[in-house]
Write a protein that holds these residues in place. Structure first.
Motif, PDB file in Angstrom:
ATOM      1  N   THR A  28       0.747  -1.432   0.251  1.00 31.88           N
ATOM      2  CA  THR A  28       0.218   0.137  -0.230  1.00 31.88           C
ATOM      3  C   THR A  28       0.708   1.303  -0.299  1.00 31.88           C
ATOM      4  O   THR A  28       1.429   1.707   1.010  1.00 31.88           O
ATOM      5  N   PHE A  29       1.663   1.167  -1.510  1.00 33.98           N
ATOM      6  CA  PHE A  29       2.537   2.666  -1.118  1.00 33.98           C
ATOM      7  C   PHE A  29       1.792   3.830  -0.210  1.00 33.98           C
ATOM      8  O   PHE A  29       2.915   4.664  -0.274  1.00 33.98           O
ATOM      9  N   SER A  30       0.942   4.267  -0.451  1.00 35.91           N
ATOM     10  CA  SER A  30       1.116   6.005   0.288  1.00 35.91           C
ATOM     11  C   SER A  30       0.710   5.353   1.519  1.00 35.91           C
ATOM     12  O   SER A  30       1.127   6.603   2.345  1.00 35.91           O
ATOM     13  N   ARG A  31       1.070   4.140   2.225  1.00 35.55           N
ATOM     14  CA  ARG A  31       1.552   4.382   3.695  1.00 35.55           C
ATOM     15  C   ARG A  31       2.588   4.445   3.811  1.00 35.55           C
ATOM     16  O   ARG A  31       3.088   4.388   5.416  1.00 35.55           O
ATOM     17  N   TYR A  32       3.437   4.151   2.821  1.00 39.63           N
ATOM     18  CA  TYR A  32       5.221   4.493   3.650  1.00 39.63           C
ATOM     19  C   TYR A  32       5.155   5.401   2.751  1.00 39.63           C
ATOM     20  O   TYR A  32       5.179   6.217   2.452  1.00 39.63           O
TER      21      TYR A  32
END
Length: 123
Positions: A28-32
């Motif tokens: 989940t790219f946006s969480r990293y």
């Protein structure tokens, strides 16, 4: 399976520019937080830049004012715009993903790494 794939490296003359990209999948790219590091032969892996979930950024002292990190969450991609490149910045550049984002300049905090892209700056 998480994959980080860098692109955009190559050979450039001193003073020139390159734009690196890192496409992420399997997370989940946006969480990293996303970071860029570099490693020259015989040297430690060095922090270059990072961008957190909210968009705040950090830079290594040697690249401030010349490099810009950005991200496009819709494309799961992080970028590194590098201007005024110097020969001593010849290295393999790696992108990495950091879930905790507590100490984004610390390579040991990162969970996932790409395989790197070579940047060579000629004098």
């Amino acid at each position: 399976q998480v994959q980080l794939t860098e692109s955009g490296g190559g050979l450039v003359q001193a003073g020139g520019s390159l734009r690196l990209s890192c496409a992420a999948s399997g997370l989940t790219f946006s969480r990293y937080a996303m970071g860029w590091f570099r490693q020259a032969p015989g040297k430690e892996r060095e922090f270059v830049a990072a961008i957190r979930m909210g968009g705040s950024t950090d830079y290594g002292d040697s690249v401030k004012g010349r490099f810009t990190i950005s991200r496009d969450n819709a494309k799961n991609t992080v970028y590194l715009q590098m201007n005024s490149l110097k020969p001593e910045e010849t290295a393999v550049y790696y992108c990495a993903a950091d879930l905790k984002a507590l100490e984004v300049s610390n390579k040991d905090e990162y969970n996932y790494w790409g395989q790197g892209t070579q940047v060579t700056v000629s004098s």
